[in-house]
Design a protein around this motif. Sequence first.
Motif, PDB file in Angstrom:
ATOM      1  N   GLU A  36      40.614  57.442  12.336  1.00 60.06           N
ATOM      2  CA  GLU A  36      41.904  58.129  12.249  1.00 60.06           C
ATOM      3  C   GLU A  36      41.791  59.465  11.505  1.00 60.06           C
ATOM      4  O   GLU A  36      42.621  60.356  11.697  1.00 60.06           O
ATOM      5  N   LEU A  37      40.759  59.612  10.677  1.00 56.77           N
ATOM      6  CA  LEU A  37      40.502  60.901  10.017  1.00 56.77           C
ATOM      7  C   LEU A  37      39.624  61.784  10.912  1.00 56.77           C
ATOM      8  O   LEU A  37      39.887  62.976  11.084  1.00 56.77           O
ATOM      9  N   VAL A  39      39.236  62.068  14.116  1.00 60.97           N
ATOM     10  CA  VAL A  39      39.872  62.726  15.272  1.00 60.97           C
ATOM     11  C   VAL A  39      40.677  63.960  14.858  1.00 60.97           C
ATOM     12  O   VAL A  39      41.000  64.793  15.701  1.00 60.97           O
ATOM     13  N   GLN A  40      40.983  64.064  13.561  1.00 61.39           N
ATOM     14  CA  GLN A  40      41.792  65.204  13.108  1.00 61.39           C
ATOM     15  C   GLN A  40      40.966  66.460  12.854  1.00 61.39           C
ATOM     16  O   GLN A  40      41.526  67.530  12.640  1.00 61.39           O
ATOM     17  N   TRP A  41      39.624  66.312  12.850  1.00 61.05           N
ATOM     18  CA  TRP A  41      38.869  67.510  12.483  1.00 61.05           C
ATOM     19  C   TRP A  41      37.629  67.788  13.338  1.00 61.05           C
ATOM     20  O   TRP A  41      37.264  68.967  13.498  1.00 61.05           O
ATOM     21  N   ARG A  45      38.788  73.696  17.850  1.00 64.57           N
ATOM     22  CA  ARG A  45      40.244  73.550  17.763  1.00 64.57           C
ATOM     23  C   ARG A  45      40.901  73.296  19.113  1.00 64.57           C
ATOM     24  O   ARG A  45      41.909  72.588  19.203  1.00 64.57           O
ATOM     25  N   THR A  48      40.935  68.134  22.141  1.00 62.65           N
ATOM     26  CA  THR A  48      41.560  66.966  21.534  1.00 62.65           C
ATOM     27  C   THR A  48      40.576  65.805  21.604  1.00 62.65           C
ATOM     28  O   THR A  48      39.972  65.563  22.641  1.00 62.65           O
ATOM     29  N   GLN A 148      38.815  72.669  10.073  1.00 65.55           N
ATOM     30  CA  GLN A 148      39.843  71.619  10.208  1.00 65.55           C
ATOM     31  C   GLN A 148      39.643  70.517   9.162  1.00 65.55           C
ATOM     32  O   GLN A 148      40.611  69.918   8.684  1.00 65.55           O
ATOM     33  N   LEU A 152      42.301  69.198   6.466  1.00 69.33           N
ATOM     34  CA  LEU A 152      42.607  67.770   6.325  1.00 69.33           C
ATOM     35  C   LEU A 152      42.455  67.328   4.872  1.00 69.33           C
ATOM     36  O   LEU A 152      43.320  66.620   4.323  1.00 69.33           O
ATOM     37  N   LYS A 155      45.219  68.134   2.411  1.00 69.46           N
ATOM     38  CA  LYS A 155      46.487  67.382   2.489  1.00 69.46           C
ATOM     39  C   LYS A 155      46.455  66.252   1.471  1.00 69.46           C
ATOM     40  O   LYS A 155      45.484  65.509   1.398  1.00 69.46           O
ATOM     41  N   ALA A 158      45.250  62.637   2.554  1.00 66.68           N
ATOM     42  CA  ALA A 158      43.844  62.344   2.867  1.00 66.68           C
ATOM     43  C   ALA A 158      43.080  61.859   1.649  1.00 66.68           C
ATOM     44  O   ALA A 158      42.050  61.218   1.781  1.00 66.68           O
TER      45      ALA A 158
END
Lengths: 160, 160
Positions: A36-37, A39-41, A45, A48, A148, A152, A155, A158
């Motif tokens: 879940e972390l 896939v965010q980075w 950019r 997906t 990215q 993350l 935030k 995180a």
Amino acid sequence: MTQMKVTAEPGVPQILTTREVEAPAELVYRAFTQPELLVQWLGPRRLTMTIDRFDVRDGGTWRYIHADEDGNEYGFHGVFHVEPSPQGIVQTFEFEGYPGHVQLDTATFEEVDGATVVHLNSVFQSVEDRDGMLQSGMETGLNEGFEQLDELLAKPVASD
Amino acid sequence: MTQMKVTAEPGVPQILTTREVEAPAELVYRAFTQPELLVQWLGPRRLTMTIDRFDVRDGGTWRYIHADEDGNEYGFHGVFHVEPSPQGIVQTFEFEGYPGHVQLDTATFEEVDGATVVHLNSVFQSVEDRDGMLQSGMETGLNEGFEQLDELLAKPVASD
């Protein structure tokens, strides 16, 4: 201090990358291993990321897909080797668009004064494969990925 | 023509080996992938080989043990990558006496006039790991192994 450095010596089937990240090694390791972390980075950019499987253990397999806005999909898979830990992650890596070619990747996390220098070591079956990876836009993708990751890690959620 | 050649360039985490074998590629491939044949030739003469698992398919795992007369055992394991075929075999390789270090091995079989040139390509995570492998007596073990392979392939039963 967060500038990424990529080293690819002539005639050597290897790419060495270092990048400092402003977070402790334990947290960077989580960003590399929790789907879940991740896939965010990870990756450029414009793409997906979807994780198909991600079994973080010695012998576990992983597979993910990067997709662009036009629906083009790029699949990657491999196998974790050695028990992954905040000291390091060893895994094989195959791009499904270039079948039959395998690389061996080692990530290590060197914590220095609360920040972490990430060392990425990729070895290839040949210099030709290594050069193909360099020409694929790898450096741009990695660089955007680390940016990215910075976002993350900045935030509050995180670092829970 | 059956002399083995080992190439290890300074600063390059790779060992390239070539050895001609007097048999067609299909038969050499069988000797590399059928456990009952493999145990008869792989490794130095003084060691006895036992196969624990050998699942010859993309993603399949393998493990074997070499034992000496004094009962000392040396375990090795890895994962096949890419579908193995007489064109080539790609697999990771770990020596259990040196945990945390992984190499990526590619064997290809080039048939020339009924004989086969076996190409072995091993890439390592570092030049230090490569040098460790060279210093372990790898070349002697490989050379004796290929001699045992010659002997095996000269037996009528092996070419059934």
